[in-house]
Design a protein around this motif. Structure first.
Motif, mmCIF file in Angstrom:
data_model
loop_
_atom_site.group_PDB
_atom_site.id
_atom_site.type_symbol
_atom_site.label_atom_id
_atom_site.label_comp_id
_atom_site.label_asym_id
_atom_site.label_seq_id
_atom_site.Cartn_x
_atom_site.Cartn_y
_atom_site.Cartn_z
ATOM 1 N N LYS A 86 40.066 24.658 32.513
ATOM 2 C CA LYS A 86 40.420 24.695 33.933
ATOM 3 C C LYS A 86 40.564 26.132 34.421
ATOM 4 O O LYS A 86 40.021 26.506 35.465
ATOM 5 C CB LYS A 86 41.722 23.929 34.153
ATOM 6 N N HIS A 87 41.289 26.953 33.646
ATOM 7 C CA HIS A 87 41.522 28.336 34.075
ATOM 8 C C HIS A 87 40.270 29.199 33.932
ATOM 9 O O HIS A 87 40.092 30.148 34.694
ATOM 10 C CB HIS A 87 42.724 28.929 33.339
ATOM 11 N N GLU A 129 42.695 25.563 29.228
ATOM 12 C CA GLU A 129 41.837 26.741 29.060
ATOM 13 C C GLU A 129 40.557 26.573 29.870
ATOM 14 O O GLU A 129 40.124 27.493 30.569
ATOM 15 C CB GLU A 129 41.508 26.941 27.580
ATOM 16 N N ARG A 167 47.927 35.020 29.803
ATOM 17 C CA ARG A 167 48.538 33.809 30.338
ATOM 18 C C ARG A 167 48.623 32.785 29.221
ATOM 19 O O ARG A 167 47.670 32.607 28.461
ATOM 20 C CB ARG A 167 47.699 33.237 31.471
ATOM 21 N N ARG A 189 38.538 28.684 37.108
ATOM 22 C CA ARG A 189 39.211 29.430 38.177
ATOM 23 C C ARG A 189 38.861 30.922 38.110
ATOM 24 O O ARG A 189 38.644 31.563 39.137
ATOM 25 C CB ARG A 189 40.726 29.239 38.098
ATOM 26 N N LEU A 203 48.548 29.094 27.924
ATOM 27 C CA LEU A 203 48.003 27.809 28.351
ATOM 28 C C LEU A 203 48.348 26.752 27.324
ATOM 29 O O LEU A 203 48.505 27.040 26.148
ATOM 30 C CB LEU A 203 46.483 27.898 28.506
ATOM 31 N N TYR A 241 49.347 34.967 35.575
ATOM 32 C CA TYR A 241 49.073 35.932 34.511
ATOM 33 C C TYR A 241 50.128 37.029 34.539
ATOM 34 O O TYR A 241 50.650 37.379 35.596
ATOM 35 C CB TYR A 241 47.682 36.561 34.689
ATOM 36 N N ASP A 278 48.145 33.559 39.916
ATOM 37 C CA ASP A 278 47.757 32.428 39.072
ATOM 38 C C ASP A 278 48.576 32.364 37.789
ATOM 39 O O ASP A 278 48.265 31.594 36.890
ATOM 40 C CB ASP A 278 46.262 32.512 38.748
#
Length: 81
Positions: free
Chosen positions: A31-32, A29, A21, A35, A23, A11, A9
């Motif tokens: 969205k992840h 932020e 990661r 996830r 962003l 990272y 993803d």
């Protein structure tokens, strides 16, 4: 499995068991975060800390050498897709 998810993803491992990661904004932020929540391991402990680009840039490396991913680049070297 969770480690593979993080790497796939986007990272990067900053140090043992610490992943980061970059962003672009609070929408990414959010969205992840969704996830991450959808892929949490059944056991263990996962913590999320959000820092700004300015805060991250002020981090000091006390031991070791910077990783390739940490190499500074000029704004003219950045390519946006």
């Amino acid at each position: 499995v969770f480690r593979r998810f993080l790497l796939n993803d986007g990272y990067d491992m900053i140090q043992f068991s610490v992943y980061g990661r970059i962003l672009n904004g609070s929408d990414a932020e959010e969205k992840h975060m969704k996830r991450l929540l959808a892929n949490l391991p059944p056991e263990g402990s996962v913590r999320v800390l959000t820092v700004t680009e300015k805060q991250y840039a002020s981090m000091k490396l006390l031991v070791g050498m910077p990783l390739f991913q940490e190499k500074r680049v000029n704004a003219s070297q950045i390519v946006l897709f």
